[in-house]
Design a protein around this motif. Structure first.
Motif, PDB file in Angstrom:
ATOM      1  N   SER A   1      48.562  36.416  24.265  1.00 34.54           N
ATOM      2  CA  SER A   1      47.990  35.911  23.022  1.00 34.54           C
ATOM      3  C   SER A   1      48.024  34.398  23.055  1.00 34.54           C
ATOM      4  O   SER A   1      48.880  33.787  23.699  1.00 34.54           O
ATOM      5  CB  SER A   1      48.756  36.433  21.802  1.00 34.54           C
ATOM      6  N   ALA A   2      47.063  33.810  22.383  1.00 31.50           N
ATOM      7  CA  ALA A   2      47.000  32.349  22.293  1.00 31.50           C
ATOM      8  C   ALA A   2      46.311  31.996  20.993  1.00 31.50           C
ATOM      9  O   ALA A   2      45.543  32.776  20.432  1.00 31.50           O
ATOM     10  CB  ALA A   2      46.247  31.757  23.482  1.00 31.50           C
ATOM     11  N   GLY A   3      46.596  30.813  20.505  1.00 33.53           N
ATOM     12  CA  GLY A   3      45.984  30.366  19.267  1.00 33.53           C
ATOM     13  C   GLY A   3      44.753  29.525  19.539  1.00 33.53           C
ATOM     14  O   GLY A   3      44.523  29.046  20.648  1.00 33.53           O
ATOM     15  N   SER A   4      43.939  29.383  18.502  1.00 34.88           N
ATOM     16  CA  SER A   4      42.803  28.469  18.485  1.00 34.88           C
ATOM     17  C   SER A   4      41.847  28.716  19.648  1.00 34.88           C
ATOM     18  O   SER A   4      41.775  29.791  20.228  1.00 34.88           O
ATOM     19  CB  SER A   4      43.285  27.016  18.460  1.00 34.88           C
ATOM     20  N   SER A   5      41.078  27.679  20.000  1.00 33.16           N
ATOM     21  CA  SER A   5      40.054  27.807  21.034  1.00 33.16           C
ATOM     22  C   SER A   5      40.636  27.814  22.444  1.00 33.16           C
ATOM     23  O   SER A   5      39.882  27.892  23.423  1.00 33.16           O
ATOM     24  CB  SER A   5      39.045  26.671  20.898  1.00 33.16           C
ATOM     25  N   LEU A   6      41.953  27.754  22.569  1.00 30.68           N
ATOM     26  CA  LEU A   6      42.574  27.859  23.890  1.00 30.68           C
ATOM     27  C   LEU A   6      42.198  29.161  24.586  1.00 30.68           C
ATOM     28  O   LEU A   6      42.168  29.218  25.817  1.00 30.68           O
ATOM     29  CB  LEU A   6      44.098  27.759  23.776  1.00 30.68           C
ATOM     30  N   LYS A   7      41.873  30.187  23.815  1.00 26.88           N
ATOM     31  CA  LYS A   7      41.516  31.478  24.428  1.00 26.88           C
ATOM     32  C   LYS A   7      40.265  31.352  25.294  1.00 26.88           C
ATOM     33  O   LYS A   7      40.198  31.914  26.387  1.00 26.88           O
ATOM     34  CB  LYS A   7      41.358  32.533  23.338  1.00 26.88           C
ATOM     35  N   PHE A   8      39.261  30.625  24.807  1.00 24.79           N
ATOM     36  CA  PHE A   8      38.075  30.382  25.629  1.00 24.79           C
ATOM     37  C   PHE A   8      38.460  29.667  26.922  1.00 24.79           C
ATOM     38  O   PHE A   8      37.935  29.972  27.999  1.00 24.79           O
ATOM     39  CB  PHE A   8      37.076  29.500  24.877  1.00 24.79           C
ATOM     40  N   CYS A   9      39.357  28.705  26.801  1.00 28.88           N
ATOM     41  CA  CYS A   9      39.725  27.888  27.951  1.00 28.88           C
ATOM     42  C   CYS A   9      40.500  28.694  28.982  1.00 28.88           C
ATOM     43  O   CYS A   9      40.376  28.452  30.188  1.00 28.88           O
ATOM     44  CB  CYS A   9      40.520  26.670  27.497  1.00 28.88           C
ATOM     45  N   LEU A  10      41.284  29.664  28.537  1.00 31.00           N
ATOM     46  CA  LEU A  10      42.003  30.513  29.483  1.00 31.00           C
ATOM     47  C   LEU A  10      41.040  31.386  30.272  1.00 31.00           C
ATOM     48  O   LEU A  10      41.285  31.687  31.450  1.00 31.00           O
ATOM     49  CB  LEU A  10      43.032  31.377  28.744  1.00 31.00           C
ATOM     50  N   VAL A  11      39.930  31.782  29.659  1.00 34.37           N
ATOM     51  CA  VAL A  11      38.896  32.497  30.416  1.00 34.37           C
ATOM     52  C   VAL A  11      38.186  31.525  31.359  1.00 34.37           C
ATOM     53  O   VAL A  11      37.884  31.858  32.514  1.00 34.37           O
ATOM     54  CB  VAL A  11      37.893  33.184  29.473  1.00 34.37           C
ATOM     55  N   ALA A  12      37.945  30.313  30.896  1.00 33.01           N
ATOM     56  CA  ALA A  12      37.261  29.315  31.723  1.00 33.01           C
ATOM     57  C   ALA A  12      38.061  28.949  32.976  1.00 33.01           C
ATOM     58  O   ALA A  12      37.480  28.683  34.034  1.00 33.01           O
ATOM     59  CB  ALA A  12      36.985  28.057  30.905  1.00 33.01           C
ATOM     60  N   THR A  13      39.380  28.931  32.873  1.00 35.30           N
ATOM     61  CA  THR A  13      40.221  28.578  34.017  1.00 35.30           C
ATOM     62  C   THR A  13      40.472  29.759  34.949  1.00 35.30           C
ATOM     63  O   THR A  13      41.025  29.577  36.039  1.00 35.30           O
ATOM     64  CB  THR A  13      41.593  28.052  33.560  1.00 35.30           C
ATOM     65  N   GLY A  14      40.103  30.957  34.518  1.00 38.60           N
ATOM     66  CA  GLY A  14      40.399  32.149  35.293  1.00 38.60           C
ATOM     67  C   GLY A  14      41.758  32.740  35.011  1.00 38.60           C
ATOM     68  O   GLY A  14      42.159  33.723  35.636  1.00 38.60           O
ATOM     69  N   GLU A  15      42.476  32.168  34.025  1.00 35.67           N
ATOM     70  CA  GLU A  15      43.780  32.720  33.648  1.00 35.67           C
ATOM     71  C   GLU A  15      43.628  34.018  32.863  1.00 35.67           C
ATOM     72  O   GLU A  15      44.573  34.792  32.734  1.00 35.67           O
ATOM     73  CB  GLU A  15      44.556  31.694  32.823  1.00 35.67           C
ATOM     74  N   ALA A  16      42.448  34.265  32.326  1.00 36.08           N
ATOM     75  CA  ALA A  16      42.121  35.521  31.655  1.00 36.08           C
ATOM     76  C   ALA A  16      40.685  35.874  32.016  1.00 36.08           C
ATOM     77  O   ALA A  16      39.889  35.002  32.397  1.00 36.08           O
ATOM     78  CB  ALA A  16      42.280  35.401  30.144  1.00 36.08           C
ATOM     79  N   ASP A  17      40.367  37.148  31.902  1.00 33.59           N
ATOM     80  CA  ASP A  17      39.012  37.621  32.209  1.00 33.59           C
ATOM     81  C   ASP A  17      38.202  37.900  30.956  1.00 33.59           C
ATOM     82  O   ASP A  17      36.965  37.826  30.987  1.00 33.59           O
ATOM     83  CB  ASP A  17      39.078  38.931  33.008  1.00 33.59           C
ATOM     84  N   LEU A  18      38.880  38.229  29.869  1.00 26.66           N
ATOM     85  CA  LEU A  18      38.200  38.777  28.695  1.00 26.66           C
ATOM     86  C   LEU A  18      38.898  38.340  27.410  1.00 26.66           C
ATOM     87  O   LEU A  18      40.132  38.375  27.337  1.00 26.66           O
ATOM     88  CB  LEU A  18      38.227  40.313  28.773  1.00 26.66           C
TER      89      LEU A  18
END
Length: 265
Positions: free
Chosen positions: A189-206
């Motif tokens: 879980s992450a707050g704010s727009s960091l979730k998009f960034c975790l997908v952008a870095t490849g740290e998350a897929d979805l």
């Protein structure tokens, strides 16, 4: 639009706003007010908004500006505009959990094409460069001189073992039910727009979002994800998430690496 100037100024304004936010965040106390939609707002939101808005209007006076903290800007009907959430994740800020960001983006013809997401308490900054490619800059940060950057690229997802990120403050049973349609190796879980960034870095897929958001919440993260090869689509029909909608309200959506095989809702 001079994209080189835009990239430079968005980065600088995000860092200046981040300094102001952290000054208040690290103080002994700060006032928390409630807006008409029952969401919290602090003096940090207002100070960061004033700083960013003044800077953008000075540099790009002919480009419409939409910002969360100025309700009169929400009455515009525009498809190309600058859009700002000066402090995304106010609930995280109030709880002093660190997952809050400064979001500044450019939307062109309904598509977020440039953006910066700065998480001052986390020391992470993601942005699109002058040609629209996304990078993460390594700190410490200098307002005038960008430091070392790392190009961002979404993952080559393994659909038998996906990495999923979801909202920290807004996760619910519907979100969990949708995530359970996938083969998930791990979720975070992450707050704010960091979730998009975790997908952008490849740290998350979805990253599925089955909850209320506004365009200022998502535009900068969406731009960063676009610049890393990712996608953001509506939850209902998997069509691209468009911007400039009446009232700037979003439907439910899914942000993902294109190699993820999406499930129906």
């Amino acid at each position: 639009m001079n994209y080189a100037t835009l990239a430079t100024e968005m980065r600088r304004l995000a860092l200046e706003a981040g300094d102001k936010i952290m000054e208040i965040y690290q103080s002994d106390d700060f006032e928390v007010k409630t807006k008409s939609d029952a969401s919290p707002v602090t003096e940090a939101d207002e100070a960061a908004d004033a700083l960013i808005s003044a800077g953008l209007r000075d540099i790009f006076p002919d480009v419409p500006l939409v910002t969360e903290e100025q309700s009169d800007s929400h009455e515009q009907q525009v498809m190309t505009f600058l859009i700002v959430d000066p402090l995304d994740g106010t609930k995280e800020f109030v709880k002093r959990r660190g997952d809050f960001t400064v979001n500044i983006a450019l939307v062109e013809d309904g598509v977020p094409t440039r953006g910066v997401v700065y998480a001052p308490a986390r020391g992470r900054m993601f942005y699109t460069d002058s040609v629209g490619k996304s990078v993460e800059e390594k700190g410490p940060f200098d307002k005038e001189t960008p430091g070392e950057t790392v190009p961002l690229a979404v993952s080559d997802a393994d659909n038998s073992a996906l990495m999923v990120v979801a909202s920290k403050s807004h996760r619910d049973e519907a979100t969990d039910a949708y995530i359970n349609k996938y083969s998930v190796a791990d979720s975070t879980s992450a707050g704010s727009s960091l979730k998009f960034c975790l997908v952008a870095t490849g740290e998350a897929d979805l990253y599925p979002r089955l909850g209320r958001t506004m365009e200022w919440d998502t535009a900068a993260g969406h731009a960063v994800l676009n610049g890393a090869g990712g996608r953001v689509v509506r939850f209902d029909d998997h069509s691209p998430l468009a911007y400039g909608k009446p009232g700037f309200a979003n439907p439910f959506f899914i942000a993902y690496a294109p190699t993820v095989v999406l499930k129906e809702g």
